[in-house]
Design an enzyme around this catalytic site. Structure first.
Site, PDB file in Angstrom:
ATOM      1  N   CYS A   1      -2.553  -0.775  13.089  1.00 37.46           N
ATOM      2  CA  CYS A   1      -2.663  -1.867  13.736  1.00 37.46           C
ATOM      3  C   CYS A   1      -3.212  -1.620  15.212  1.00 37.46           C
ATOM      4  CB  CYS A   1      -1.426  -2.481  14.052  1.00 37.46           C
ATOM      5  SG  CYS A   1      -0.166  -2.503  12.515  1.00 37.46           S
TER       6      CYS A   1
ATOM      7  N   GLU B   1       0.780  -1.185  -0.013  1.00 38.70           N
ATOM      8  CA  GLU B   1      -0.013  -0.017  -0.004  1.00 38.70           C
ATOM      9  C   GLU B   1       0.673   1.296  -0.079  1.00 38.70           C
ATOM     10  OE1 GLU B   1      -2.500   0.416   3.339  1.00 38.70           O
ATOM     11  OE2 GLU B   1      -3.521   2.253   2.763  1.00 38.70           O
TER      12      GLU B   1
ATOM     13  N   SER C   1      -3.455   3.830   6.778  1.00 36.73           N
ATOM     14  CA  SER C   1      -3.506   2.555   6.072  1.00 36.73           C
ATOM     15  C   SER C   1      -4.826   2.153   5.990  1.00 36.73           C
ATOM     16  CB  SER C   1      -2.171   1.614   6.507  1.00 36.73           C
ATOM     17  OG  SER C   1      -2.524   0.079   5.940  1.00 36.73           O
TER      18      SER C   1
END
Lengths: 386, 614, 163
Positions: free
Chosen positions: B324, B300, B344
Site C-alpha cells: 500500500c 492473495e 503483494s
C-alpha cells in the site's frame, strides 16, 4: 643551538624498554608526574588523558598519533617524522602498553605523503626487530602494531574527533563532546589521540625520567618544547627551547629582534606586539602548539589577518552555523577594513561576532577565530606596523 | 590522584535515570540523570530555541542556537547535546552571553536565507521565522547573500529550494537514520557547504523514495511537496469536469492540526463538508478500497499459502509483504530488486480507487470517464509519484489525476475561507458510502495487518478474531518492528490445510526498520513468517510526509488514538462485511477477488530499479 | 592517467575494493587509491564504490567534496600546489605564482589540455621555514624563485613526456 635533547641522539627502543620495565599503571604515573601537556596546542595533561583511556571500559582501545600538522607556521612534526621517527613510534608503543591498546594509527596529513615510504620502512624494521607487532620485546602480554592512515587535505582533521571521523571514512567534521575520544573514540572505542611531538616527548620522558622533564620549564608548563619559527627572522627553523621562555628571549635566539609583532600559535593563535614581548610562551600565558610567525615593521597586519581568515573560511568544515558563516562574514569585514570604508560601529559588530563564535562554535576552529581577529585588529589599530 | 579503579567506580556511579538537582536560571529543578539540558528545560516549561534538534532524531549540535551557559565552562554548551550527570550543575538559558551568541547565530542564518517569507509555504510554521520573531531581529548587520541555488521543481513529489536551507541537517539525518535511504548529503565545506544529492541530480532521479519525511522534518520552507493545488482549483472551476475526491484515513486524523485543533481530533465529517464547499462533486472514502484491498490481498495471501502448503509451489513467495505504501515500494525497487516477488501484487487503495472511478463508477453513473477528474487526499507525498507511475493507467486513463496532501487541502480550505472547525458533519457519497473501521485503521502502522486478520481469520475459521472487541493489540503501537502470531484452529473445510497452523506476521514502519526486516528475511531468519506489513513512514500513514507539522511520537500517538477510537465507534469493523464491497464484486468484479477482472484493474507489477545512478 | 580511452570504472573500483576491503573505514583509502591512479574519482567510480561498500552515493560524493586532495574532475598528471599561507605569502609567493602560470601555460585552478599539469593554491604545507614552497604530487619544494620554478617545471615536463 646548544645541546639538544628532543632533537638529540636516540637509540631506537630505549623508551619502550624503559616502559616495559614498569607496570602499565606506573608508566601512566610517570607521564603524569612529568607534567607533560599535549603539544598540539590545547595542552591537555597527557598522563590524565592516558589514565582516562586506561580506566575506560572495554578491551579494544586505540592509540592515534595526530600527524595532521596543518596550523599555519608549524612544521616541527615534519622534522620529527623525517628525522626522529623511532622517537615518535616508541612513544606510541609506550602509550599502547600504558592504556592496553593493541593497535595504533598515524594520521599523516596528505601534504606529508612524501614521508610515507620511509615511515613504513621504519615500522617494518621495528617489526623485524621485535619492537612492534606480537609479543614486543618478548613480552607475551603485549602486542601492538602501528598503521599509517593518510589524510586527504583538510586542516580541521587536526581536531581529534574530526580526525577520527575521517579515519572512519566520513567528512572530517568534529563530533559532539562529551563523550571524549578517551571514552568513545575510533570505532567508538577508548582512544588516545596525541600529537607527534607529544609522543616524541613521552619517549624522552621514559628515557630520562619524569623528574628531569618536570625540572625544565614552568610550574604549569613543564619541559621542553619545539618551536616552528618562520617569517621575518634571520634563521627560520625548528627550535628546541624550554616552555615558559619569553617572546623576547625567543626572538633573540632566532634572530628576530626587529620584530614589530609576533603571531604565537599560528592562524588560530594570538598576535603580540613589542610592548608584550616580555610575556611567556606557556599554557598559563600565551599557549601555542609551536607556531611562531614573526612580522617586521613593514608588514601590513590587516593583510595578515585577511590571509588567516581566508584560511579559516576555506578550512571550516561548515558544520556549525557560527563557523560556517561567521568566518565568511569576518573575512568580508576585514576586506572592507582594508578598503578603508568601515564605521567604528561595524568594527564593534565584527568583534561581537568573533566573540560570539568563540563561545558558540562547535570546535576549536571556530572558537579560536577571535584570538587572531581581536589581537591583530588591536595591533593594526595600535599602528605597530604599516 | 585517583587510581584507575576509583575512576571506573566514579563512572559506574553515574547511573542514568536517577534524579539530580540542577539550577536553571536561579531556580532549582530535579532532573533525570542522563537527560539533556534541552529535555530538562522542555519538561519544566523553560523555552530554549532549537533548529537542528528534533524529537525523532539524534542530536547533531550543529545550529548552535540552543547554546546555554553552564557555570564553570568558558564556552557555551548546546542544550540539545549536553547531558546532566553530576548534581549541582548551574545553567543559565538567557544570560547576556547566551543572548549575544544566539543573536549572532540568527543574524548569520537570516543573512544567508533568501528571506522570501511572504511567498513561502512554511510561512507561519517556519521555525526560523518564529525564533527571529522572538528575538525581534529587525535589521541585519550583513548584506544578504545572493541566492546560490536553482530550486529543484522537477521531481514528482518533492520540491527543494536550498536558498531557504539553514543546514540543520534534519533532512539528512531523517533520510539516513529513520529511512535508511541516503538520498541527501552535505557537500563542499565552510561557507560553500550545502545540502544536495549525488552530483546535484534532481531528487526525482536519485535513489529517493519520495516519502517526504525530509519535508516533515524541515524547520523552514526549503523542502515542500510538489504543489497540485493549481490543477485541482482549475478542475473545480471547470463546469465540464466531474471532480471526485477520495480521502485516505490518515488526513482526517491530522487535518485539524492545520486549524489549531489539538492533535488527535478527528474531523472526518467536517472535512467532508469542507470539500463539498470547495466544489468537489463527490466525496469518497479511500477506506472503501482499503476494504477491497483486504479482500484482494487476503485472498492473495491465502492463495500463496495454499500454493506453498498444498501444491508445494515455491514460485509463490512467502512471506507476502504489503504494497500500500508507495515509498516502501520504491524502496524495495531500489534496495531489494531481487525480492520483489514477496510484494503483494495488489495496487494501493488509492490506485484501486482511481481505476474503479474511471470504469465501474463511470459506468454506474453514466459519466464519460474523460470528464472525470480523480483527486485524492493523501497523508503522503509518494502518492504523487505513485499516481504518475506509467503503469497506473489500467482504466484506460490516468487512474488518479491529482494528489493533494493534507497540508495542500488545508491550504485550499483556508484560501476559500471555509471555517472547518465549526462546520457541520456530513457523510461520504454513494455508491461507495461509508466504509469499515478495518479500512480506517490502514492509517496507522499495523492497521493493514489488523484489518487483514479480522477478515482472514474469520474466513478461515468462521469465527471472529479472538481479541477483545476486535482490537488486535499486538498490531498496535509505535514499536519499530512488531512480530506476533495467531493460531488457526477449527478451520472451515475449504481451508482445512491450515488446521493448526500458526499464522505468523511482522509489522514494520519507517524504512530503517523495514531494512532490518528485509535483511533478516534475506538471511533466512524470517522464513517461517507468512505476512509482513511495511509502511514507509514512522507511525504509518498518520506520520506521512504529507501530514501537518510539527510531528513527533506524541503527535503520532494522538493521531493513532483518533483513528482507533473512530474505528471502535463504527458499526462496521470488518472489510468483508462492507456491503458496498460485496456489491462491487457482485456487479462489476464478477469473477471475485484475485479474479481476471480484478487482476486487470486492481493488481500491478513492480520495476526492479537497483541503486545504480545513471 | 588522464587517458581518453574508455575506462571500466566498475573494474577499477572492484580491484581497489578487493585490496582495501569493504569496510566503511576503507572508503577514504579507496578514494585515495583511485585519485592517485586515475587523477580523479569520477561519478561512475563513485557510484560503483557506493554499491561495493553498501553506502549511499551521496555519502561517497560528500566525502570527496570535503577533502581538497580528492576530486571528481580530472586532474593533471602533475599537480602543482603552491602554498598560499602567510609565511609563503610574505616571502614571494605572488612572483612565484606568476612564474608558475607562465611556465605551465595555465592559470590557477586549471589543468593543461595535454593532461600533464594542474595548478592550484593550497593551504600551509608545513614548509614555512623555506618559503615560498609548493608540492608537486608527493615532492616538496622550498625556497622557490621565479627562476627555480622554470627548472622544476621543465623537469616535470620532461618526465611527463618520457612516460
Amino acid at each position: 643551538m646548544g645541546d639538544r635533547v628532543i632533537l638529540g641522539p636516540y637509540a631506537p627502543g630505549t623508551a619502550v624498554d624503559a616502559a616495559l620495565d614498569q607496570r602499565r599503571s606506573d608508566v601512566v604515573m610517570t607521564v603524569r608526574e612529568s607534567g607533560l601537556r599535549g603539544r598540539g596546542g590545547a595542552g591537555f595533561p597527557t598522563g590524565t588523558k592516558w589514565m582516562l583511556a586506561a580506566a575506560a571500559a572495554g578491551d579494544e582501545k586505540y592509540v592515534i598519533c595526530n600527524a595532521d600538522e596543518g596550523e599555519p607556521g608549524t612544521f616541527k612534526d615534519r622534522v620529527l617524522l623525517q628525522e626522529y621517527p623511532d622517537l615518535v613510534f616508541d612513544g606510541m608503543v609506550t602509550a599502547g602498553y600504558a592504556i592496553g591498546a593493541k593497535e595504533g594509527y598515524v594520521y599523516l596529513r596528505a601534504e606529508y605523503r612524501y614521508m610515507l615510504d620511509a615511515l613504513e620502512n621504519v615500522l617494518e624494521k621495528m617489526r623485524s626487530e621485535g619492537r612492534l607487532g606480537n609479543a614486543i620485546r618478548g613480552r607475551e602480554d603485549f602486542d601492538f602494531d602501528i598503521h599509517i592512515h593518510l589524510g586527504s587535505g583538510a586542516y580541521v582533521c587536526g581536531e581529534e574527533s574530526a580526525l577520527i571521523e575521517s579515519m572512519e571514512g566520513r567528512r572530517g567534521e568534529p563530533r559532539i563532546r562529551p563523550p571524549f575520544p578517551v571514552v568513545a573514540g575510533y570505532l567508538n572505542k577508548p582512544t588516545v589521540v596525541n600529537n607527534v611531538e607529544t609522543f616524541a616527548l613521552v619517549s624522552r620522558v621514559m628515557e630520562h625520567g619524569a623528574d628531569w622533564f618536570r625540572g625544565i620549564g614552568t610550574e604549569e608548563s613543564a619541559g621542553l618544547k619545539l618551536y616552528s619559527v618562520s617569517g621575518d627572522v634571520q634563521e627560520p627553523g625548528v627550535y628546541e627551547l624550554p616552555m615558559g621562555i619569553t617572546v623576547n628571549a625567543l626572538l633573540e635566539t632566532v634572530g628576530g629582534t626587529d620584530a614589530a609583532a609576533v603571531q604565537i600559535g599560528g592562524a588560530s593563535g594570538t598576535m603580540v606586539t613589542r610592548r608584550e614581548f616580555d610575556r611567556k610562551i606557556a599554557f598559563e600565558d600565551i599557549a601555542t602548539g609551536g607556531s611562531i610567525i614573526v612580522f617586521g615593521p613593514e608588514r601590513n597586519l590587516l593583510g595578515v589577518l585577511e590571509n588567516f581568515l581566508e584560511f579559516f573560511a576555506e578550512e571550516s568544515c561548515g558544520q556549525c552555523t557560527p563557523c560556517r558563516l561567521g568566518t565568511m562574514r569576518l573575512l568580508e569585514g576585514v576586506r572592507d577594513l582594508q578598503n578603508g570604508s568601515v564605521e567604528p560601529e561595524r568594527i564593534d559588530a565584527l568583534r561581537n561576532l568573533a566573540d560570539s563564535m568563540a563561545i558558540s562554535a562547535k570546535c576549536g576552529l571556530g572558537q579560536s577565530c577571535n584570538a587572531p581577529f581581536g589581537s591583530i585588529l588591536d595591533a593594526h589599530l595600535e599602528g605597530v606596523a604599516r | 590522584m585517583k587510581t584507575n579503579e576509583e575512576v571506573r567506580e566514579q563512572e559506574e556511579a553515574r547511573d542514568v535515570g536517577t534524579l539530580v538537582r540542577v539550577t536553571i536560571n536561579g531556580r532549582e529543578y530535579r532532573a533525570r540523570r542522563g537527560a539533556t539540558i534541552l529535555e530538562i528545560c522542555q519538561e519544566n516549561g523553560i523555552p530554549v530555541p532549537t533548529l537542528c534538534a528534533h524529537d525523532d532524531l539524534t542530536s547533531a549540535g550543529v545550529c548552535r542556537i540552543c547554546s546555554v551557559e553552564i557555570e564553570g565552562s568558558w564556552a557555551l554548551q548546546t542544550a540539545c547535546t549536553m547531558e546532566v550527570h553530576d548534581p549541582g550543575m548551574v545553567i543559565n538559558t538567557h544570560s547576556p552571553r547566551v543572548r549575544q551568541a544566539r543573536r549572532a547565530i540568527l543574524e548569520l542564518l537570516l543573512a544567508e536565507h533568501c528571506g522570501d517569507c511572504y511567498t513561502c509555504a512554511a510561512s507561519g510554521t517556519c521555525e526560523l521565522q518564529e525564533i527571529a520573531d522572538d528575538y525581534g531581529i529587525r535589521e541585519l548587520p550583513y548584506e544578504r547573500r545572493e541566492p546560490r541555488f536553482e530550486p529543484d521543481d522537477t521531481g514528482p513529489s518533492i520540491y527543494r529550494d536550498m536558498n531557504k536551507c539553514i543546514q540543520c541537517r534534519r533532512c539528512i539525518r531523517t533520510c539516513d537514520d529513520i529511512q535508511s535511504v541516503g538520498a541527501l548529503g552535505v557537500f563542499a565545506r565552510g561557507p560553500e557547504a550545502h545540502i544536495s544529492t549525488f552530483a546535484d541530480m534532481p531528487l526525482g532521479d536519485v535513489v529517493c523514495t519520495n516519502c517526504g519525511q525530509c519535508i516533515t522534518h524541515c524547520p523552514t520552507g526549503a523542502l515542500r511537496e510538489v504543489d497540485h493545488t493549481p490543477e485541482v482549483w482549475k478542475a473545480l472551476e471547470d463546469p465540464d469536469k466531474h471532480v471526485v475526491i477520495q480521502t485516505a484515513p490518515a488526513p482526517r486524523a491530522a487535518m485539524g492540526e492545520c486549524f489549531d485543533l489539538p492533535p488527535g481530533t478527528s474531523v472526518t465529517g467536517r472535512m467532508n463538508t469542507a470539500m463539498r464547499d470547495l466544489g468537489f462533486d463527490r466525496i469518497f472514502d479511500t477506506n472503501f478500497t482499503a476494504d477491497l484491498t483486504i479482500m484482494e490481498e487476503g485472498t492473495e495471501l491465502l492463495l500463496r499459502l495454499k500454493a506453498a502448503l498444498v501444491d508445494g509451489d515455491t514460485s509463490m513467495k512467502l512471506p507476502q509483504i504489503t504494497s500500500c505504501s508507495p515509498g516502501w515500494i520504491k524502496y524495495m525497487e531500489h534496495f531489494y530488486p531481487d525480492m520483489l516477488d514477496h510484494l503483494s501484487t495488489c495496487k494501493s487503495p488509492q490506485q484501486m480507487f482511481g481505476a474503479l472511478m474511471k470504469t465501474y463508477y463511470a459506468e454506474e453513473q453514466g459519466i464519460d470517464p474523460e470528464s472525470i477528474v480523480t483527486v485524492s487526499l493523501m497523508p503522503c507525498t509518494a502518492k504523487k509519484f505513485e499516481s504518475d507511475r506509467p503503469e497506473m493507467v489500467d482504466s484506460g486513463h490516468k487512474d488518479v489525476d491529482y494528489v493533494l496532501t493534507t497540508r495542500e487541502l488545508a491550504q485550499m480550505i483556508r484560501e476559500a475561507g471555509i471555517p472547518l472547525p465549526i462546520l457541520e458533519e456530513t457523510s461520504f457519497d454513494e455508491p461507495f458510502g461509508d466504509a469499515s473501521g478495518a479500512g480506517l485503521i490502514f492509517g496507522a502502522t499495523g492497521g493493514v495487518m489488523e484489518a487483514a486478520l479480522r477478515t482472514a481469520y474469520e474466513i478461515v475459521t468462521g469465527r471472529e478474531v479472538p481479541f477483545d472487541n476486535l482490537n488486535i493489540e499486538p498490531c498496535r503501537g509505535l514499536e519499530g518492528i512488531k512480530m506476533a502470531s495467531v493460531k488457526l484452529e477449527g478451520v472451515v473445510e475449504e481451508w482445512s490445510f491450515l488446521e493448526g497452523a500458526e499464522l505468523k506476521f511482522a509489522i514494520a514502519h519507517g524504512l530503517a526498520n523495514a531494512q532490518t526486516v528485509m535483511e533478516m528475511l534475506r538471511d533466512g531468519e524470517l522464513d517461517d513468517l507468512h505476512f509482513i506489513e511495511i509502511m514507509a513512514c514512522p507511525g504509518g500513514c498518520l506520520g506521512g510526509g504529507g501530514q501537518p507539522m510539527p510531528v513527533n511520537d506524541e503527535i503520532r500517538r494522538a493521531r493513532a488514538t483518533a483513528i482507533y477510537s473512530e474505528d471502535e465507534d463504527l458499526p462496521l469493523r470488518k472489510s468483508h462485511e462492507n456491503p458496498h464491497v460485496a456489491y462491487v464484486y457482485e456487479k462489476f468484479l464478477t469473477d471475485g477477488p484475485c479474479g481476471h477482472k480484478s487482476h486487470d484493474l486492481l493488481h500491478t507489477h513492480y520495476t526492479p530499479r537497483g541503486r545504480e545512478l545513471k | 592517467m588522464t587517458t581518453r580511452t574508455r575506462i571500466d570504472w566498475n573494474n577499477v573500483v572492484q580491484d581497489v575494493v578487493d585490496m582495501r576491503g569493504e569496510d566503511h573505514t576503507a572508503l577514504i583509502p579507496i578514494l585515495q587509491d583511485i585519485q592517485r591512479s586515475h587523477g580523479h574519482v569520477p561519478r561512475e567510480a563513485q557510484n560503483a564504490i557506493a554499491i561495493a561498500l553498501d553506502v549511499s552515493q551521496a555519502r561517497v560524493a560528500e566525502v570527496i567534496s570535503f577533502y581538497s586532495f580528492l576530486t571528481e574532475e580530472p586532474q593533471g598528471q602533475y599537480i602543482f600546489r603552491l602554498c598560499q599561507t602567510i609565511s609563503c605569502e610574505m616571502d614571494g609567493k605572488d612572483e612565484v605564482a606568476s612564474a608558475l602560470e607562465r611556465a605551465l601555460g595555465i592559470a590557477f585552478g586549471e589543468t593543461s589540455e595535454d593532461g600533464l599539469f594542474s595548478l592550484e593554491y593550497t593551504n600551509c604545507i608545513g614548509m614555512c621555514d623555506q618559503p615560498p614552497a609548493m608540492l608537486v604530487n608527493d615532492d616538496a619544494f622550498g625556497g622557490l624563485t621565479p627562476q627555480s620554478v622554470q627548472d622544476i617545471v621543465a623537469d616535470y615536463r620532461r618526465k611527463g613526456e618520457e612516460r
